[in-house]
Design an enzyme around this catalytic site. Structure first.
Site, PDB file in Angstrom:
ATOM      1  N   THR A  12       0.820  -1.219   0.000  1.00 34.18           N
ATOM      2  CA  THR A  12       0.000   0.000   0.000  1.00 34.18           C
ATOM      3  C   THR A  12       0.848   1.261   0.000  1.00 34.18           C
ATOM      4  O   THR A  12       0.483   2.271  -0.611  1.00 34.18           O
ATOM      5  CB  THR A  12      -0.913   0.011   1.252  1.00 34.18           C
ATOM      6  OG1 THR A  12      -1.798  -1.094   1.153  1.00 34.18           O
ATOM      7  CG2 THR A  12      -1.712   1.282   1.364  1.00 34.18           C
ATOM      8  N   ASP A  56       2.182  -6.763  -4.400  1.00 33.51           N
ATOM      9  CA  ASP A  56       1.330  -6.766  -3.216  1.00 33.51           C
ATOM     10  C   ASP A  56       1.908  -7.882  -2.349  1.00 33.51           C
ATOM     11  O   ASP A  56       2.236  -8.967  -2.864  1.00 33.51           O
ATOM     12  CB  ASP A  56      -0.112  -7.080  -3.616  1.00 33.51           C
ATOM     13  CG  ASP A  56      -1.067  -6.997  -2.433  1.00 33.51           C
ATOM     14  OD1 ASP A  56      -1.925  -6.103  -2.458  1.00 33.51           O
ATOM     15  OD2 ASP A  56      -0.972  -7.832  -1.514  1.00 33.51           O
ATOM     16  N   SER A  57       2.030  -7.668  -1.054  1.00 32.96           N
ATOM     17  CA  SER A  57       2.748  -8.656  -0.240  1.00 32.96           C
ATOM     18  C   SER A  57       2.024  -9.994  -0.149  1.00 32.96           C
ATOM     19  O   SER A  57       2.604 -10.981   0.307  1.00 32.96           O
ATOM     20  CB  SER A  57       3.053  -8.101   1.146  1.00 32.96           C
ATOM     21  OG  SER A  57       1.924  -8.173   1.984  1.00 32.96           O
ATOM     22  N   SER A  58       0.770 -10.058  -0.589  1.00 29.77           N
ATOM     23  CA  SER A  58       0.090 -11.350  -0.624  1.00 29.77           C
ATOM     24  C   SER A  58       0.775 -12.285  -1.628  1.00 29.77           C
ATOM     25  O   SER A  58       0.600 -13.497  -1.566  1.00 29.77           O
ATOM     26  CB  SER A  58      -1.381 -11.177  -1.015  1.00 29.77           C
ATOM     27  OG  SER A  58      -1.996 -10.312  -0.096  1.00 29.77           O
ATOM     28  N   ASP A  90       0.298  -7.017   4.796  1.00 30.37           N
ATOM     29  CA  ASP A  90      -0.397  -8.311   4.900  1.00 30.37           C
ATOM     30  C   ASP A  90       0.521  -9.472   5.308  1.00 30.37           C
ATOM     31  O   ASP A  90       0.155 -10.289   6.134  1.00 30.37           O
ATOM     32  CB  ASP A  90      -1.097  -8.660   3.580  1.00 30.37           C
ATOM     33  CG  ASP A  90      -2.307  -7.766   3.323  1.00 30.37           C
ATOM     34  OD1 ASP A  90      -2.718  -7.037   4.243  1.00 30.37           O
ATOM     35  OD2 ASP A  90      -2.845  -7.818   2.203  1.00 30.37           O
ATOM     36  N   GLN A 275      -4.395 -21.082  19.533  1.00 30.54           N
ATOM     37  CA  GLN A 275      -5.258 -20.142  18.802  1.00 30.54           C
ATOM     38  C   GLN A 275      -5.372 -18.821  19.549  1.00 30.54           C
ATOM     39  O   GLN A 275      -5.788 -17.817  18.972  1.00 30.54           O
ATOM     40  CB  GLN A 275      -6.649 -20.756  18.593  1.00 30.54           C
ATOM     41  CG  GLN A 275      -6.634 -21.922  17.628  1.00 30.54           C
ATOM     42  CD  GLN A 275      -7.988 -22.607  17.476  1.00 30.54           C
ATOM     43  OE1 GLN A 275      -9.023 -22.059  17.836  1.00 30.54           O
ATOM     44  NE2 GLN A 275      -7.963 -23.809  16.934  1.00 30.54           N
ATOM     45  N   CYS A 276      -5.030 -18.824  20.842  1.00 30.00           N
ATOM     46  CA  CYS A 276      -5.019 -17.566  21.602  1.00 30.00           C
ATOM     47  C   CYS A 276      -3.785 -16.773  21.191  1.00 30.00           C
ATOM     48  O   CYS A 276      -2.710 -17.331  21.042  1.00 30.00           O
ATOM     49  CB  CYS A 276      -4.919 -17.815  23.098  1.00 30.00           C
ATOM     50  SG  CYS A 276      -6.284 -18.746  23.760  1.00 30.00           S
TER      51      CYS A 276
HETATM   52  N1  ASP Z   1      -2.362  -5.685   0.382  1.00 33.33           N
HETATM   53  C1  ASP Z   1      -1.314  -4.801   0.820  1.00 33.33           C
HETATM   54  C2  ASP Z   1      -0.032  -5.601   0.901  1.00 33.33           C
HETATM   55  O1  ASP Z   1       0.179  -6.318   1.837  1.00 33.33           O
HETATM   56  C3  ASP Z   1      -1.645  -4.184   2.138  1.00 33.33           C
HETATM   57  C4  ASP Z   1      -0.580  -3.274   2.687  1.00 33.33           C
HETATM   58  O2  ASP Z   1       0.391  -2.922   2.056  1.00 33.33           O
HETATM   59  O3  ASP Z   1      -0.694  -2.882   3.844  1.00 33.33           O
HETATM   60  O4  ASP Z   1       0.767  -5.539   0.013  1.00 33.33           O
END
Ligand code: ASP
Length: 339
Positions: A12, A56-58, A90, A275-276
């Site tokens: 982002t 995008d880091s995804s 992300d 999970q906590c």
């Molecule tokens: N989808 C974006 C990413 O991880 C979100 C961000 O940058 O905060 O690349």
């Protein structure tokens, strides 16, 4: 003059609205320089390397941790005082955790940051995050880096990378470190909490670049069916991150514990994390986890999911036997757990 190296991966922080669709798309780093004229006023020599293409880091992948991040840091390690990685939020905690295992005997800061609003927007959090991350990367005391760690700086707080989680998609405070104190806080002054920060190592820096991503994840829930469990325990993965209830508990149904025991007998490593988000796994505390302990399930103590996954990938590729993997998973090797 202090020298800081910036690696821009995307996210982002460097995004603009696509003129046609209105969706956020990544843009070229040159525009970040235009948007932060303050960079020119900092008294540091700054070099920039941009991912090609920026992502995008995804879409981040272990190959990029190795080929781009670790190797670029290694190549520039001697020449620069610190490193700032601009990264989407992300998967930032995964990358920070992975790097904490790859960068051995790190004596310089590697600060990851990003933002919730694109740098071009008027209310952006990107400028403060970037400028303070640069400052942290440049800070020294008696000629030594103050934060010789892989860390994440976001919304006025500095976290140990392998203790951090992305916890909020909406607030500027996107990250937390539920099981470890913050390393520094930016208020009117930049305050470092020295006793929380790892010491400067004395041995030489090197990188470890092998990862084995052959890992499965089993997040348990009441009513989980045998088919779902077997899909993971009888798959070809080499290790399983088991996300359990509370302090490491699971159902004691025989079919379930048999499925785990069978997987271990077949050479899989099973790591129990909770999970906590806060607190630690304590195998054997309840009857519902003593069976797991007896069959050889590994305790992940208070590790985050991100760290359990990346540490397993790292250890699986490190040519270790079952006992060594268990021993290393259960001990801190980069400040990532409290046992
Ligand atoms: N989808 C974006 C990413 O991880 C979100 C961000 O940058 O905060 O690349």
């Amino acid at each position: 003059m202090t020298k800081v190296f910036i690696i821009y991966t995307g996210g982002t922080i460097g995004m603009v609205n696509d003129a046609k669709t209105g969706a956020l798309i990544p843009f070229n780093f040159e525009q970040i320089k235009e948007n932060v004229p303050e960079l020119a006023r900092l008294n540091y020599e700054i070099a920039v390397h941009s991912f090609e293409p920026i992502i995008d880091s995804s879409n981040m992948h272990p190959d990029q941790w190795k080929n781009v991040l670790a190797e670029i840091i290694e190549k520039n390690y001697e020449e620069f005082d610190g490193f700032v990685i601009l990264h989407g939020s992300d998967t930032m905690s995964f990358t920070a955790s992975a790097l904490s295992f790859m960068l051995k005997n790190l004596a310089k800061p590697v600060v990851l940051t990003g933002s919730q609003l694109p740098i071009g927007e008027i209310r952006t959090d990107a400028k403060e995050n970037l400028i303070t991350a640069l400052e942290i990367a440049a800070t020294k005391q008696n000629g030594k880096a103050v934060v010789p760690e892989v860390c994440i700086y976001f919304d006025n707080q500095l976290f140990r990378g392998n203790r951090s989680i992305k916890y909020n998609t909406e607030k500027f405070e996107a990250f937390r470190s539920p099981n470890y104190p913050i390393l520094a806080e930016a208020g009117v002054q930049l305050t470092f909490f020295h006793k929380e920060i790892l010491p400067v190592p004395t041995k030489n820096f090197y990188i470890h670049t092998k990862f084995d991503a052959n890992i499965g994840v089993l997040k348990i829930y009441p009513g989980m069916t045998e088919a779902v469990v077997y899909a993971v325990t009888r798959s070809k993965v080499k290790a399983i991150v088991l996300e359990t209830f509370g302090s490491g508990n699971t159902t004691t149904a025989k079919w379930f514990t048999d499925a785990l025991a069978e997987a271990i007998k077949n050479g899989k490593h099973i790591v129990d994390i909770s999970q906590c988000q806060r607190g630690s796994v304590q195998l054997g505390m309840y009857e519902t986890s003593s069976e797991l302990q007896k069959m050889g399930v590994i305790s992940g103590f208070d590790m985050t999911f991100e760290t359990a996954v990346t540490k397993l990938m790292y250890l699986l590729a490190a040519d270790l036997n079952t006992e060594e993997i268990k021993q290393q998973m259960e001990s801190p090797i980069a400040g990532e757990l409290t046992n």
